[in-house]
Design an enzyme around this catalytic site. Sequence first.
Site, PDB file in Angstrom:
ATOM      1  N   HIS A 163       0.848  -1.191   0.000  1.00 48.17           N
ATOM      2  CA  HIS A 163       0.000   0.000   0.000  1.00 48.17           C
ATOM      3  C   HIS A 163       0.883   1.240   0.000  1.00 48.17           C
ATOM      4  O   HIS A 163       2.073   1.161   0.303  1.00 48.17           O
ATOM      5  CB  HIS A 163      -0.906   0.017   1.237  1.00 48.17           C
ATOM      6  CG  HIS A 163      -0.115   0.008   2.520  1.00 48.17           C
ATOM      7  ND1 HIS A 163       0.267  -1.163   3.145  1.00 48.17           N
ATOM      8  CD2 HIS A 163       0.396   1.019   3.260  1.00 48.17           C
ATOM      9  CE1 HIS A 163       0.968  -0.876   4.228  1.00 48.17           C
ATOM     10  NE2 HIS A 163       1.066   0.441   4.315  1.00 48.17           N
TER      11      HIS A 163
ATOM     12  N   HIS B 262       5.581   6.307  -1.163  1.00 50.99           N
ATOM     13  CA  HIS B 262       6.382   5.087  -1.235  1.00 50.99           C
ATOM     14  C   HIS B 262       5.556   3.872  -0.849  1.00 50.99           C
ATOM     15  O   HIS B 262       4.577   3.974  -0.123  1.00 50.99           O
ATOM     16  CB  HIS B 262       7.607   5.192  -0.318  1.00 50.99           C
ATOM     17  CG  HIS B 262       7.258   5.173   1.132  1.00 50.99           C
ATOM     18  ND1 HIS B 262       6.760   6.283   1.795  1.00 50.99           N
ATOM     19  CD2 HIS B 262       7.299   4.173   2.044  1.00 50.99           C
ATOM     20  CE1 HIS B 262       6.532   5.962   3.051  1.00 50.99           C
ATOM     21  NE2 HIS B 262       6.840   4.694   3.234  1.00 50.99           N
TER      22      HIS B 262
END
EC number: 3.1.4.58
Length: 190
Positions: A42, A127
């Site tokens: 995620h 990220h």
Amino acid sequence: MRLFAAVLPPEDVTAALAAEVAVLRGLPGADGLRWTGRPGWHLTLAFYGEVDDELVPELSARLARAAHRTAPFELALRGGGQFGRGRALWAGAEGGLATLRLLAGRAEAAGRRAGVATGEHRRYQPHLTLARSRQACDVRPYVEALAGFTGPTWTVTDLALVRSHLPESGVPGEQPRYEAVARSPLGSSG
């Protein structure tokens, strides 16, 4: 509940990244890293930590409003980097990064307004964490290998409130489990 707001990439995106990670895991020293599991991949927008159960409905409502005020946008996973001198290796993103950062700011503000202690504010760095290390290590070969990676582009259409279940068994290599407890559509069409 241990909660965070996130963007969850679709299956074709995680499949492409999984193929790239399989190559990375074949590099020398890869067994010294703790690789994250594909089901938990995620892009965190805001980390809330432990949230009292009574705050969750207000947090969910505020996140839904933040999502409603944000138009859907295009995103792709691209390249990579590290935090903490190799303690975290990650895949980066490209595309609608300004909108992603806006959504992250709105998710953080939603937490504050719902009464969740969000900790210190840091500049948002998009990220997706791929691997961690308990101590500093040289992950430059992995970052260099990721430099040429670009995954499929997708349209981000919702924001997820995710619950993190940390490992309790003490079994080495056990991964946290993640459960989306709410998903809010982006834009006014939802």
